[in-house]
Design a protein around this motif. Sequence first.
Motif, PDB file in Angstrom:
ATOM      1  N   GLU A 168      -1.291   8.560  -2.611  1.00  0.00           N
ATOM      2  CA  GLU A 168      -0.323   9.477  -2.125  1.00  0.00           C
ATOM      3  C   GLU A 168      -0.880  10.683  -1.888  1.00  0.00           C
ATOM      4  OE1 GLU A 168       0.696   9.072  -6.659  1.00  0.00           O
ATOM      5  OE2 GLU A 168      -0.385   7.729  -5.222  1.00  0.00           O
ATOM      6  N   GLY A 298       3.363  13.272  -3.091  1.00  0.00           N
ATOM      7  CA  GLY A 298       2.093  13.091  -2.497  1.00  0.00           C
ATOM      8  C   GLY A 298       1.862  14.462  -1.787  1.00  0.00           C
ATOM      9  N   SER A 335      -0.730  11.458   4.099  1.00  0.00           N
ATOM     10  CA  SER A 335      -0.670  10.465   2.635  1.00  0.00           C
ATOM     11  C   SER A 335       0.577  10.859   2.076  1.00  0.00           C
ATOM     12  CB  SER A 335      -2.036  10.415   1.980  1.00  0.00           C
ATOM     13  OG  SER A 335      -3.117   9.907   2.432  1.00  0.00           O
ATOM     14  N   ALA A 336       1.211   9.943   1.557  1.00  0.00           N
ATOM     15  CA  ALA A 336       2.376  10.253   0.568  1.00  0.00           C
ATOM     16  C   ALA A 336       2.667   8.865  -0.161  1.00  0.00           C
ATOM     17  CB  ALA A 336       3.571  10.798   1.178  1.00  0.00           C
ATOM     18  N   GLY A 337       3.561   8.849  -1.240  1.00  0.00           N
ATOM     19  CA  GLY A 337       4.050   7.693  -1.681  1.00  0.00           C
ATOM     20  C   GLY A 337       5.547   7.655  -1.986  1.00  0.00           C
ATOM     21  N   VAL A 350       3.010   2.978  -0.518  1.00  0.00           N
ATOM     22  CA  VAL A 350       1.899   3.927  -0.012  1.00  0.00           C
ATOM     23  C   VAL A 350       2.382   4.462   1.344  1.00  0.00           C
ATOM     24  CG1 VAL A 350      -0.379   4.487   0.512  1.00  0.00           C
ATOM     25  CG2 VAL A 350       0.160   3.187  -1.650  1.00  0.00           C
TER      26      VAL A 350
END
Length: 546
Positions: A168, A298, A335-337, A350
């Motif tokens: 993330e 994230g 990107s992150a979660g 994800v």
Amino acid sequence: MKILLPASGLLFALCFPANAQSEWKSLFNGKNLEGWTITIDKEKPGEDADKLVQIRDGAIHMYPDTDPETKVPFGVITHSGTFSRFHLALEYRWLEKRFSPRKAALRDAGLLYHASNTGKIWPPSVEYQIQEGDSGDIIFIEESGLSWMHPEPAMAPKGQGDAGLLPENGGFPRIAQSFTYFGRFPEYDHPTGWNRAEVIVHADESAEHILNGHVRSRLANIRHLTGGALKEGKICLQLEGAEIQYRDVQIRELDEPLRADRGVASLSAVLDQQARDQTVTVRNPLDRPLAAELSIDGVDAGAFTAHAEKMMLAAGESMHVHLRFRPTHGAGRYSAGLRIGSPESGAFVVLQGIGLAAFEGKNEPALQSIVHALGIPLDVGGKSLELDTNADSIGKGIAASAFVTAGTGKVRVTPLARFSPPGDTPFGFTLAGAMEVELGILTDSKELPDAHQCLFPPLKDGAAAVEFSPPASASFSLWMQGPKYTSSTIPGAAKGATIKHTGRVFPVSDFQGRVLENAWLVGFEEAANGDYQDGLFLIENVRPAP
């Protein structure tokens, strides 16, 4: 950055009781080592002639009476239970003494899970590292799995092992080999006093390493080096040449969690252009309700949104989570979660985004960024947009020009990415010595402006993938018709091309959180710069032709 997301199902959620998890159970009674076996190097399991392991003040105390000038053996203590899905928590603290052969080194120990062959002091297992400054790192001891690496190792914190980074926060996937060490995460341990170590494990599917309340590292698709899923094993605590105490060793066994239909959700968008959203399907596999509230965490959490109609799923119920990605700072990989439900009983997805500042040319992402955003652990031969067009293979690719089916069933071809000029783009296969067969057409951009510059490009018939059944044992090559020539997996076969290789082939072991077998990535170049992302396809149930 963490974003909590509301849902319209709040009243529905309140109608159900809280999740009924099992109770915490102590693995250590504070009085003796009932249920544990000591294994010291060069001694038989169960023997501890020098009393290196004792119980003091309600804690397991390693080397309590040992002279600090002594060279000591290492060892482990192993619990008799076998565990698969669990939340394990313990406290540890360092004491003063250090011993040769690690007298001048960082104080070191460890928590092992999914351990087997426990008559050894380093049994095959996954290790939650316990070491000064490095607690919560991941070490695969004669086993394997997937974790995430830092894209810029020089910018990672100092420490041991290869530089890891939570997915993330921008980490990219990598498959571990024996004794692979994922480390150099941010530090959360205390050099003095008690530290709380936790690990949440779901069989071979996932694990979270938590230290003093912070998620330090993640892993997924845990497997044996020799092949096959690693679903369960023993719990061990290490003694490795430093005085340490463990206490309050607790475990809570867990049920199967919420099931998301993928472990990685990959989206793309061009700045200020219409883009397609994505849907993740989540299912409750249990016979009781599970919480399903949403949160996004994230480094790029603000670029993603998620929405669902419910915050609780009844027994056996499913729901759709609608995802949207919009670039917030221009081109690049985002990107992150997404957390759905709780860390123990929920799902973690994800989130990956490919952002473009504008269409085509130098605005396009490199193949390596695309592969990482798709959750594929693969080195394609470079991070730049232009790759080698002359070498027979690049990165972890192979020099394969044709395929045969690998087993029963149909061959499946899924378009994964397209970054090419607009226009209908046919693709298909050619049997050895036979004419070309069209499988599908990547559609023009008249209705969807980014159809030629996106992940998961749409097919003209609206399908997500195509399937076909080539004759048994017959070899076939793949092709894609671009505006300049027809690219092929056969070197030199593209008439009018100025480069030798208009197609590249790479093995795929993991994709969007799934473990794959007999799967390959095929990338085509329709011009001459060697970006190999004009058309990118996943082909399944095949193997390279001899």
